[in-house]
Design an enzyme around this catalytic site. Sequence first.
Site, PDB file in Angstrom:
ATOM      1  N   SER A  89      10.395  -6.413  31.485  1.00 22.47           N
ATOM      2  CA  SER A  89      11.177  -7.650  31.355  1.00 22.47           C
ATOM      3  C   SER A  89      12.655  -7.339  31.508  1.00 22.47           C
ATOM      4  O   SER A  89      13.106  -6.254  31.099  1.00 22.47           O
ATOM      5  CB  SER A  89      10.939  -8.287  29.977  1.00 22.47           C
ATOM      6  OG  SER A  89      11.827  -9.377  29.786  1.00 22.47           O
ATOM      7  N   TYR A 132      11.765  -7.585  20.591  1.00 24.84           N
ATOM      8  CA  TYR A 132      11.019  -7.688  21.853  1.00 24.84           C
ATOM      9  C   TYR A 132      11.715  -6.867  22.940  1.00 24.84           C
ATOM     10  O   TYR A 132      11.079  -6.058  23.636  1.00 24.84           O
ATOM     11  CB  TYR A 132      10.936  -9.158  22.277  1.00 24.84           C
ATOM     12  CG  TYR A 132      10.312  -9.388  23.638  1.00 24.84           C
ATOM     13  CD1 TYR A 132       8.935  -9.346  23.803  1.00 24.84           C
ATOM     14  CD2 TYR A 132      11.104  -9.644  24.759  1.00 24.84           C
ATOM     15  CE1 TYR A 132       8.357  -9.554  25.054  1.00 24.84           C
ATOM     16  CE2 TYR A 132      10.542  -9.858  26.009  1.00 24.84           C
ATOM     17  CZ  TYR A 132       9.164  -9.811  26.149  1.00 24.84           C
ATOM     18  OH  TYR A 132       8.597 -10.013  27.385  1.00 24.84           O
TER      19      TYR A 132
HETATM   20  N1  LIG Z   1       6.613 -15.163  30.002  1.00 27.45           N
HETATM   21  C1  LIG Z   1       7.800 -14.587  30.179  1.00 27.45           C
HETATM   22  O1  LIG Z   1       8.855 -15.220  30.127  1.00 27.45           O
HETATM   23  C2  LIG Z   1       7.864 -13.101  30.477  1.00 27.45           C
HETATM   24  C3  LIG Z   1       9.068 -12.593  30.967  1.00 27.45           C
HETATM   25  C4  LIG Z   1       9.158 -11.232  31.223  1.00 27.45           C
HETATM   26  C5  LIG Z   1       8.080 -10.416  31.015  1.00 27.45           C
HETATM   27  N2  LIG Z   1       6.922 -10.944  30.535  1.00 27.45           N
HETATM   28  C6  LIG Z   1       5.833 -10.025  30.279  1.00 27.45           C
HETATM   29  O2  LIG Z   1       4.736 -10.350  31.104  1.00 27.45           O
HETATM   30  C7  LIG Z   1       3.512  -9.997  30.454  1.00 27.45           C
HETATM   31  C8  LIG Z   1       2.557 -11.180  30.491  1.00 27.45           C
HETATM   32  O3  LIG Z   1       3.149 -12.259  29.786  1.00 27.45           O
HETATM   33  P1  LIG Z   1       2.667 -13.776  29.981  1.00 27.45           P
HETATM   34  O4  LIG Z   1       3.875 -14.582  30.252  1.00 27.45           O
HETATM   35  O5  LIG Z   1       1.533 -13.851  30.920  1.00 27.45           O
HETATM   36  O6  LIG Z   1       2.249 -14.158  28.509  1.00 27.45           O
HETATM   37  P2  LIG Z   1       0.809 -14.356  27.870  1.00 27.45           P
HETATM   38  O7  LIG Z   1       0.037 -15.337  28.649  1.00 27.45           O
HETATM   39  O8  LIG Z   1       1.066 -14.644  26.430  1.00 27.45           O
HETATM   40  O9  LIG Z   1       0.128 -12.917  28.039  1.00 27.45           O
HETATM   41  C9  LIG Z   1       0.347 -11.856  27.157  1.00 27.45           C
HETATM   42  C10 LIG Z   1      -1.021 -11.270  26.858  1.00 27.45           C
HETATM   43  O10 LIG Z   1      -0.878 -10.106  26.039  1.00 27.45           O
HETATM   44  C11 LIG Z   1      -1.977 -10.118  25.143  1.00 27.45           C
HETATM   45  N3  LIG Z   1      -1.747  -9.277  23.990  1.00 27.45           N
HETATM   46  C12 LIG Z   1      -0.774  -9.366  23.049  1.00 27.45           C
HETATM   47  N4  LIG Z   1      -0.937  -8.423  22.133  1.00 27.45           N
HETATM   48  C13 LIG Z   1      -2.037  -7.710  22.506  1.00 27.45           C
HETATM   49  C14 LIG Z   1      -2.726  -6.586  21.960  1.00 27.45           C
HETATM   50  N5  LIG Z   1      -2.322  -6.011  20.823  1.00 27.45           N
HETATM   51  N6  LIG Z   1      -3.815  -6.134  22.600  1.00 27.45           N
HETATM   52  C15 LIG Z   1      -4.264  -6.708  23.745  1.00 27.45           C
HETATM   53  N7  LIG Z   1      -3.658  -7.771  24.309  1.00 27.45           N
HETATM   54  C16 LIG Z   1      -2.562  -8.258  23.682  1.00 27.45           C
HETATM   55  C17 LIG Z   1      -2.120 -11.558  24.750  1.00 27.45           C
HETATM   56  O11 LIG Z   1      -3.411 -11.741  24.183  1.00 27.45           O
HETATM   57  P3  LIG Z   1      -3.918 -13.157  23.619  1.00 27.45           P
HETATM   58  O12 LIG Z   1      -4.301 -13.935  24.848  1.00 27.45           O
HETATM   59  O13 LIG Z   1      -5.063 -12.779  22.765  1.00 27.45           O
HETATM   60  O14 LIG Z   1      -2.750 -13.740  22.878  1.00 27.45           O
HETATM   61  C18 LIG Z   1      -1.898 -12.264  26.073  1.00 27.45           C
HETATM   62  O15 LIG Z   1      -3.117 -12.429  26.762  1.00 27.45           O
HETATM   63  C19 LIG Z   1       3.903  -9.525  29.062  1.00 27.45           C
HETATM   64  O16 LIG Z   1       3.972  -8.128  29.045  1.00 27.45           O
HETATM   65  C20 LIG Z   1       5.284 -10.101  28.877  1.00 27.45           C
HETATM   66  O17 LIG Z   1       6.043  -9.326  27.958  1.00 27.45           O
HETATM   67  C21 LIG Z   1       6.781 -12.270  30.279  1.00 27.45           C
END
Ligand SMILES: NC(=O)c1ccc[n+]([C@@H]2O[C@H](COP(=O)([O-])OP(=O)(O)OC[C@H]3O[C@@H](n4cnc5c(N)ncnc54)[C@H](OP(=O)(O)O)[C@@H]3O)[C@@H](O)[C@H]2O)c1
Length: 268
Positions: A159, A172
């Site tokens: 990120s 974070y």
């Molecule tokens: N959305 C943004 O603005 C953004 C920006 C920059 C980077 N990112 C990064 O992109 C990635 C995907 O994010 P996203 O936007 O797609 O959000 P998301 O839909 O919330 O996906 C994050 C996933 O991580 C899983 N997770 C969290 N803790 C975990 C653990 N201990 N063990 C296994 N799985 C776990 C969650 O599981 P559950 O489904 O069970 O909750 C969820 O499925 C993340 O690494 C995030 O930091 C996101």
Amino acid sequence: MPEGTAPPPRPAPPAAGVDPSRPRTALVLGGGSEIAAACLAALAARGLQRAHLAARRPDEATALVERAAPGLEVTATEWDATDVASHEALFARAGTELGGIDVVLCAVGMLGHHAGIDMVPADVDAMVRANFAGPAAALAVAGTALQAQGHGTIVVLSSVAGVRPRRSNYVYGSSKAGLDAFAQGLGDALHGTAVRVIVVRPGFVTSKMTEGLDPAPLATDPATVAAAVAGALGGRREVVSVPGVLGPAFGVLRNVPRRAWRAIAGDR
Ligand SMILES: NC(=O)c1ccc[n+]([C@@H]2O[C@H](COP(=O)([O-])OP(=O)(O)OC[C@H]3O[C@@H](n4cnc5c(N)ncnc54)[C@H](OP(=O)(O)O)[C@@H]3O)[C@@H](O)[C@H]2O)c1
């Protein structure tokens, strides 16, 4: 197919002939991620055939991916990134089910609204484990497993928040900074092998993670990140910002004086 009776092993594909820009199989760490589902949809349009989802809630993750990428063959394992002892078994199972892992996509992450000064120590610990320690341990297994099979690409969703943490989300941000540095080091350690590591740094993405938050400037959506990931598989870049302009922008922002950064970041 969630965890249960494993299907008979598939023969591992030969390493020769695997086009990194058109992977046939993918293992997703954090299989319930909306960005990961969009990535699988984009890769399915380029020939991805099978995906294995490692997810805390494998049934929901499977349903999400089946909606996003109809026709993709999906299996899943119940998995928690912080359960480090389970990582090697996960890769063994995924390798068998997929018949070789062309891409590992690490999409594990928890944000938490304005996760900063108000977080109690136990929550800080949980976030650092979920965002950094657990995924880093899994990526270490990924490096070994892909090297052993002779090919593969590891894509790590980092990120821009990790490039310069803000006062509103430094827990974070610092955990993503740790993962980002780990992934870069892993990529350097694997340089010269048939395994490549790509670090992807999105800005604000509208997804489950950011539900209820005001979109930041230059906000994107999962499909935009997915297009960047799919493009990066066929390119040479090792770090990709989404949107691209955030790369040079944070190149400047990471170096502005602290006082100026506090004013720029505000309470966002
Ligand atoms: N959305 C943004 O603005 C953004 C920006 C920059 C980077 N990112 C990064 O992109 C990635 C995907 O994010 P996203 O936007 O797609 O959000 P998301 O839909 O919330 O996906 C994050 C996933 O991580 C899983 N997770 C969290 N803790 C975990 C653990 N201990 N063990 C296994 N799985 C776990 C969650 O599981 P559950 O489904 O069970 O909750 C969820 O499925 C993340 O690494 C995030 O930091 C996101």
